[in-house]
Design a protein around this motif. Structure first.
Motif, PDB file in Angstrom:
ATOM      1  N   SER A   1      28.190  -6.074 -16.754  1.00 44.18           N
ATOM      2  CA  SER A   1      28.169  -5.005 -15.762  1.00 44.18           C
ATOM      3  C   SER A   1      27.567  -5.504 -14.442  1.00 44.18           C
ATOM      4  O   SER A   1      26.568  -6.227 -14.447  1.00 44.18           O
ATOM      5  CB  SER A   1      27.323  -3.868 -16.344  1.00 44.18           C
ATOM      6  N   GLY A   2      28.216  -5.164 -13.343  1.00 48.69           N
ATOM      7  CA  GLY A   2      27.684  -5.522 -12.029  1.00 48.69           C
ATOM      8  C   GLY A   2      28.035  -6.931 -11.561  1.00 48.69           C
ATOM      9  O   GLY A   2      27.590  -7.370 -10.506  1.00 48.69           O
TER      10      GLY A   2
ATOM     11  N   LYS B   1      33.525  -7.385 -11.063  1.00 51.10           N
ATOM     12  CA  LYS B   1      34.895  -7.268 -11.591  1.00 51.10           C
ATOM     13  C   LYS B   1      35.732  -6.310 -10.736  1.00 51.10           C
ATOM     14  O   LYS B   1      36.873  -6.614 -10.374  1.00 51.10           O
ATOM     15  CB  LYS B   1      34.865  -6.799 -13.057  1.00 51.10           C
TER      16      LYS B   1
ATOM     17  N   THR C   1      35.141  -5.453  -7.674  1.00 45.56           N
ATOM     18  CA  THR C   1      35.302  -6.079  -6.355  1.00 45.56           C
ATOM     19  C   THR C   1      36.486  -7.056  -6.386  1.00 45.56           C
ATOM     20  O   THR C   1      37.301  -7.101  -5.458  1.00 45.56           O
ATOM     21  CB  THR C   1      34.000  -6.816  -5.975  1.00 45.56           C
TER      22      THR C   1
END
Ligand SMILES: Nc1ncnc2c1ncn2[C@@H]1O[C@H](COP(=O)(O)OP(=O)(O)OP(=O)(O)O)[C@@H](O)[C@H]1O
Length: 266
Positions: A43-44, A47, A49
């Motif tokens: 997470s973060g 992906k 983007t």
């Protein structure tokens, strides 16, 4: 002239920053025609983007994306996107058939052609009998099928999917995964699917791109030689599947170890 081996989609050295926050660095991979490529990462990592850069919705700061050999500067006609949040992509006041037809109006198609495409797309996702229902009359899984039908009616060559099954229960998720494999086989569409779920990535992908680090780059590109005709129980109990799943898990853990902040000694 474009050769038959030209990938349908190429990410070539993609870099993206938001102010001082560099999110992606030199992300490079390609997608062949009819290939199912899963992008997996914690997470973060960046992906979403990356998907926005691939689909021309959020241009990269460096590198380029090519679709059928052409550099992407705006959303390409060959590509459709399915988001995680189906409730926001369907208009609640429109019946399902009208929802699927909506984006087709921009294409300047005749009414008859629009009808044909709506019927075909709904039948492709097994929603042939739901055309006259409103989204709120359907389950979450049916609504996500309707969102997928809406993208298919566009007749894309590439379908980009951002965590498309994150908001449904486990059984519906498995059904939708199998639906996407079936759609790829029947329609020959190339699919790029982002997920944080390693099991899902290995089950669906012909290739898994492991995105990791800060800024994120491609830690590995893993070919998944599990063939076609995948099955939720049989495929997931094969030694090859279990080994690939463990290998990707290790890669992600190793990478995140190297970027984790050091804990101060007590
Ligand atoms: N429009 C934006 N403006 C500023 N920062 C952004 C913007 N979009 C994304 N970011 C930053 O980029 C980083 C990556 O976000 P992104 O949503 O791409 O990650 P992700 O891997 O898709 O996460 P998740 O799995 O939680 O959905 C985050 O640090 C986020 O704050």
């Amino acid at each position: 002239m474009q050769s038959i081996s030209t990938p349908i989609l190429e990410a070539d050295g993609i870099g993206k920053s938001f102010g001082d926050n560099q999110v992606l660095s030199d992300v490079t991979f390609s997608v062949a025609k009819g290939q199912f490529v899963c992008i997996v990462g914690p997470s973060g990592t960046g992906k979403t983007t990356l998907l926005r850069a691939l689909s021309g919705l959020g241009p990269a700061n460096s590198g380029e994306v090519r679709v059928n050999g052409r550099v992407v500067v705006k959303p390409p006609a060959e590509l459709a996107v399915v988001f995680q949040d189906y409730s926001r992509s369907l208009m609640p006041w429109m019946k399902v058939g009208k929802n699927v037809e909506l984006p087709l109006r921009r294409l300047g198609l005749s009414r008859e052609e629009r009808r044909k495409r709506v019927e075909q797309a709904l039948s492709d996702v097994d929603l042939g009998l739901a055309e006259e229902l409103y989204p709120w009359q359907m389950s979450g899984g049916m609504q996500q099928r309707a969102a997928i039908a809406r993208s298919l009616a566009y007749r894309p060559e590439i379908l980009i999917m951002d965590e498309p099954f994150a908001s449904v229960d486990a059984q519906t998720r498995a059904d939708l995964e199998d639906l996407m494999l079936d759609i790829r086989d029947r329609l020959g569409v190339s699919i790029v699917l982002v997920t944080h779920d390693i099991e899902e990535a290995v089950y669906l992908g012909d290739k898994v791109i492991v995105l990791s680090g800060r800024p994120a780059s491609v830690a590995a590109s893993v070919e998944i030689p599990l063939g076609t005709g995948r099955d939720q129980i049989e495929t997931k109990s094969r030694p090859a599947y279990l080994e690939l799943r463990a290998e990707i898990h290790r890669m992600i853990m190793r990478k995140s170890d190297t970027v984790a902040p050091q804990r101060a000694p007590r």
